[in-house]
Design a protein around this motif. Structure first.
Motif, PDB file in Angstrom:
ATOM      1  N   GLY A 116       0.806  -1.218   0.000  1.00 52.97           N
ATOM      2  CA  GLY A 116       0.000   0.000   0.000  1.00 52.97           C
ATOM      3  C   GLY A 116       0.838   1.267   0.000  1.00 52.97           C
ATOM      4  O   GLY A 116       0.318   2.355  -0.200  1.00 52.97           O
ATOM      5  N   THR A 117       2.140   1.131   0.253  1.00 55.44           N
ATOM      6  CA  THR A 117       3.048   2.274   0.160  1.00 55.44           C
ATOM      7  C   THR A 117       4.105   1.952  -0.884  1.00 55.44           C
ATOM      8  O   THR A 117       4.354   0.784  -1.198  1.00 55.44           O
ATOM      9  CB  THR A 117       3.731   2.576   1.515  1.00 55.44           C
ATOM     10  OG1 THR A 117       4.469   1.422   1.909  1.00 55.44           O
ATOM     11  CG2 THR A 117       2.725   2.934   2.586  1.00 55.44           C
ATOM     12  N   VAL A 118       4.734   2.992  -1.391  1.00 54.24           N
ATOM     13  CA  VAL A 118       5.764   2.796  -2.421  1.00 54.24           C
ATOM     14  C   VAL A 118       7.070   2.369  -1.767  1.00 54.24           C
ATOM     15  O   VAL A 118       7.556   3.011  -0.832  1.00 54.24           O
ATOM     16  CB  VAL A 118       5.982   4.088  -3.240  1.00 54.24           C
ATOM     17  CG1 VAL A 118       7.111   3.910  -4.234  1.00 54.24           C
ATOM     18  CG2 VAL A 118       4.699   4.486  -3.956  1.00 54.24           C
ATOM     19  N   ASN A 119       7.625   1.257  -2.245  1.00 56.32           N
ATOM     20  CA  ASN A 119       8.929   0.768  -1.812  1.00 56.32           C
ATOM     21  C   ASN A 119       9.812   0.683  -3.057  1.00 56.32           C
ATOM     22  O   ASN A 119       9.318   0.376  -4.147  1.00 56.32           O
ATOM     23  CB  ASN A 119       8.805  -0.608  -1.154  1.00 56.32           C
ATOM     24  CG  ASN A 119       8.038  -0.509   0.148  1.00 56.32           C
ATOM     25  OD1 ASN A 119       8.575  -0.095   1.151  1.00 56.32           O
ATOM     26  ND2 ASN A 119       6.760  -0.863   0.116  1.00 56.32           N
ATOM     27  N   THR A 120      11.099   0.905  -2.899  1.00 58.70           N
ATOM     28  CA  THR A 120      11.994   0.971  -4.062  1.00 58.70           C
ATOM     29  C   THR A 120      13.252   0.138  -3.889  1.00 58.70           C
ATOM     30  O   THR A 120      13.657  -0.186  -2.763  1.00 58.70           O
ATOM     31  CB  THR A 120      12.424   2.431  -4.343  1.00 58.70           C
ATOM     32  OG1 THR A 120      13.180   2.910  -3.220  1.00 58.70           O
ATOM     33  CG2 THR A 120      11.239   3.331  -4.592  1.00 58.70           C
ATOM     34  N   MET A 121      13.852  -0.190  -5.015  1.00 55.38           N
ATOM     35  CA  MET A 121      15.193  -0.780  -5.079  1.00 55.38           C
ATOM     36  C   MET A 121      15.912  -0.088  -6.234  1.00 55.38           C
ATOM     37  O   MET A 121      15.301   0.237  -7.254  1.00 55.38           O
ATOM     38  CB  MET A 121      15.145  -2.289  -5.352  1.00 55.38           C
ATOM     39  CG  MET A 121      14.818  -3.118  -4.142  1.00 55.38           C
ATOM     40  SD  MET A 121      15.120  -4.896  -4.411  1.00 55.38           S
ATOM     41  CE  MET A 121      13.716  -5.327  -5.413  1.00 55.38           C
ATOM     42  N   ILE A 122      17.206   0.087  -6.082  1.00 59.95           N
ATOM     43  CA  ILE A 122      18.024   0.753  -7.108  1.00 59.95           C
ATOM     44  C   ILE A 122      18.783  -0.292  -7.924  1.00 59.95           C
ATOM     45  O   ILE A 122      19.390  -1.215  -7.373  1.00 59.95           O
ATOM     46  CB  ILE A 122      19.036   1.743  -6.474  1.00 59.95           C
ATOM     47  CG1 ILE A 122      18.300   2.800  -5.650  1.00 59.95           C
ATOM     48  CG2 ILE A 122      19.925   2.381  -7.532  1.00 59.95           C
ATOM     49  CD1 ILE A 122      17.380   3.691  -6.451  1.00 59.95           C
ATOM     50  N   VAL A 123      18.746  -0.117  -9.238  1.00 60.55           N
ATOM     51  CA  VAL A 123      19.541  -0.925 -10.169  1.00 60.55           C
ATOM     52  C   VAL A 123      20.631  -0.001 -10.703  1.00 60.55           C
ATOM     53  O   VAL A 123      20.351   1.112 -11.150  1.00 60.55           O
ATOM     54  CB  VAL A 123      18.681  -1.447 -11.344  1.00 60.55           C
ATOM     55  CG1 VAL A 123      19.533  -2.242 -12.318  1.00 60.55           C
ATOM     56  CG2 VAL A 123      17.514  -2.276 -10.830  1.00 60.55           C
ATOM     57  N   ASN A 124      21.889  -0.459 -10.648  1.00 58.99           N
ATOM     58  CA  ASN A 124      22.995   0.350 -11.173  1.00 58.99           C
ATOM     59  C   ASN A 124      24.115  -0.560 -11.682  1.00 58.99           C
ATOM     60  O   ASN A 124      23.903  -1.754 -11.845  1.00 58.99           O
ATOM     61  CB  ASN A 124      23.506   1.351 -10.120  1.00 58.99           C
ATOM     62  CG  ASN A 124      24.002   0.687  -8.854  1.00 58.99           C
ATOM     63  OD1 ASN A 124      24.203  -0.512  -8.792  1.00 58.99           O
ATOM     64  ND2 ASN A 124      24.179   1.483  -7.815  1.00 58.99           N
ATOM     65  N   THR A 125      25.269  -0.006 -11.931  1.00 60.66           N
ATOM     66  CA  THR A 125      26.435  -0.725 -12.437  1.00 60.66           C
ATOM     67  C   THR A 125      26.058  -1.556 -13.678  1.00 60.66           C
ATOM     68  O   THR A 125      26.281  -2.762 -13.730  1.00 60.66           O
ATOM     69  CB  THR A 125      27.081  -1.607 -11.349  1.00 60.66           C
ATOM     70  OG1 THR A 125      27.133  -0.880 -10.115  1.00 60.66           O
ATOM     71  CG2 THR A 125      28.493  -2.004 -11.730  1.00 60.66           C
ATOM     72  N   PHE A 126      25.474  -0.875 -14.647  1.00 58.55           N
ATOM     73  CA  PHE A 126      25.107  -1.529 -15.905  1.00 58.55           C
ATOM     74  C   PHE A 126      26.361  -1.921 -16.674  1.00 58.55           C
ATOM     75  O   PHE A 126      27.338  -1.167 -16.707  1.00 58.55           O
ATOM     76  CB  PHE A 126      24.247  -0.588 -16.753  1.00 58.55           C
ATOM     77  CG  PHE A 126      22.852  -0.417 -16.224  1.00 58.55           C
ATOM     78  CD1 PHE A 126      21.808  -1.171 -16.738  1.00 58.55           C
ATOM     79  CD2 PHE A 126      22.579   0.495 -15.216  1.00 58.55           C
ATOM     80  CE1 PHE A 126      20.516  -1.021 -16.255  1.00 58.55           C
ATOM     81  CE2 PHE A 126      21.294   0.657 -14.723  1.00 58.55           C
ATOM     82  CZ  PHE A 126      20.265  -0.108 -15.244  1.00 58.55           C
TER      83      PHE A 126
END
Length: 175
Positions: A116-126
């Motif tokens: 019900g709330t926004v949770n995030t994860m970061i994708v990097n080091t492409f």
């Protein structure tokens, strides 16, 4: 004296005419001009990147290589039900045998609203399957490459399906 005066007159006239003759001489050259229009370079996504499923017991990372090989660090544990993990694949089209460069993004945010709330994860080091982000189009004017990245998982990461519907942009330019 008359001879000297005549001689001086002849020399003066010769100098005037030779200077005039030199001043009137010119030279020119021409340079042919041309240009070549090459096929525009293009890129399309062939396959989306999917990290698959995993369990978390704390902070860590899930790495997807450009060869679609997964590995985990820290509290991230790979599961046997993987959800079909794949590296992203892109197809490039353009002028046959021309070289190109790609530019990968710095980062991307995945989100879920499972609680019900926004949770995030970061994708990097492409990373890409191209050496130094450089490729060469084949004699048919096509080539493809794959892209992997690192998913950063927080210690308190909420369970759910994380997505970024817009995806990540890869830019391609002739080099």
């Amino acid at each position: 004296m008359k001879k000297i005066t005549s001689l001086l007159s002849i020399m003066a006239l010769t100098a005037v005419f030779s200077t005039s003759a030199l001043a009137q001489q010119s030279a020119s050259a021409s340079a042919p001009t041309s240009t070549t229009i090459v096929a525009p370079i293009g890129i399309t996504k062939t396959t989306s990147m999917t990290f698959g499923s995993f369990a978390t017991g704390g902070a860590g990372t899930l790495v997807m290589t450009s060869a679609a090989v997964r590995s985990a660090t820290g509290g991230v544990k790979l599961t046997t039900i993987t959800g079909s993990p794949t590296a992203a694949e892109f197809s490039v089209t353009g002028q046959a045998s021309y070289g190109y460069d790609i530019t990968l993004p710095a980062s991307l945010t995945l989100t879920t609203t499972a609680t019900g709330t926004v949770n995030t994860m970061i994708v990097n080091t492409f990373t890409s399957s191209l050496t130094n982000s450089k490729g060469t189009l084949g004699t048919d004017g096509t080539n493809s490459f794959t892209v992997g990245a690192t998913l950063n998982v927080l210690a308190s990461q909420v369970v759910g399906t994380y997505t970024n519907a817009d995806g990540f942009a890869v830019t391609v330019n002739y080099n």
